[in-house]
Scaffold this active site. Sequence first.
Site, short mmCIF file in Angstrom:
data_model
loop_
_atom_site.label_atom_id
_atom_site.label_comp_id
_atom_site.label_asym_id
_atom_site.label_seq_id
_atom_site.Cartn_x
_atom_site.Cartn_y
_atom_site.Cartn_z
N ASP A 93 0.83 -1.20 0.00
CA ASP A 93 0.00 0.00 0.00
C ASP A 93 0.87 1.26 0.00
O ASP A 93 1.97 1.27 0.55
CB ASP A 93 -0.89 0.04 1.24
CG ASP A 93 -1.91 -1.09 1.29
OD1 ASP A 93 -2.19 -1.72 0.24
OD2 ASP A 93 -2.43 -1.36 2.39
N HIS A 109 14.85 -15.01 -20.57
CA HIS A 109 15.49 -16.05 -21.40
C HIS A 109 16.43 -16.84 -20.50
O HIS A 109 16.97 -16.29 -19.53
CB HIS A 109 16.29 -15.42 -22.54
CG HIS A 109 15.47 -14.58 -23.46
ND1 HIS A 109 14.65 -15.12 -24.42
CD2 HIS A 109 15.31 -13.24 -23.55
CE1 HIS A 109 14.04 -14.15 -25.07
NE2 HIS A 109 14.41 -12.99 -24.55
N ALA A 157 16.92 7.35 -8.08
CA ALA A 157 16.69 7.34 -9.52
C ALA A 157 17.79 6.57 -10.24
O ALA A 157 18.96 6.67 -9.90
CB ALA A 157 16.64 8.78 -10.04
N ARG A 180 21.88 5.21 3.17
CA ARG A 180 21.64 5.79 4.50
C ARG A 180 20.32 5.31 5.06
O ARG A 180 19.45 4.84 4.34
CB ARG A 180 21.73 7.30 4.49
CG ARG A 180 20.52 8.06 4.08
CD ARG A 180 20.79 9.57 4.21
NE ARG A 180 19.68 10.31 3.69
CZ ARG A 180 18.81 11.00 4.41
NH1 ARG A 180 18.97 11.08 5.71
NH2 ARG A 180 17.83 11.64 3.86
#
Length: 182
Positions: A93, A109, A157, A180
């Site tokens: 959630d 594969h 990211a 961290r």
Amino acid sequence: MKTNFYKLILKANRVRYGKNLSIIGLPVIFKQEKAQLQIGDNCTIKSGFLSNLVGLYQRTIIVARETGKITIGNNVGMSGATIYARDKITIGDYTNIGGNVKILDNDFHPLDPEARKIDDKALIKKKEIVIGSNVFIGVNSIILKGTKLGDNCVVGAGSVVSGVFPANVIVAGNPAKVIRNL
């Protein structure tokens, strides 16, 4: 395409979804006959090019193949993500899945060169992915088979994530590691 029309397509494909599902753009959501796919309440799936200005490269793709199982919790948001299960993927959630994220519980594969020649699906390695609640996965990240992310994790990211990570940490890099505590 309107959300209500797309919901008819989901029902026809026996995809279970909860209340207040919001679909922006045209995602690809598919499950094979023996697979399971469940989307919780209050989820948002963005697939339109301008639905997230982070720069989406593709529509959202959610696919449960063979006997794979995908369970997406309540209040989950995603943009241009790919979620592909041959085994099992669980998303908790309040999780946010950033633009262009890939969550893949299999190798697609066989790794063995000779096995690839015969294209035997039984030789494809797969392992369950568990993403906890209130996790944020940053743009362009890849979550690989066998990954477990504890509650409240943040994935930086562009990270490539493989392994088990505790709750309340930031993980980032390629390969991702804990950078961290929160």
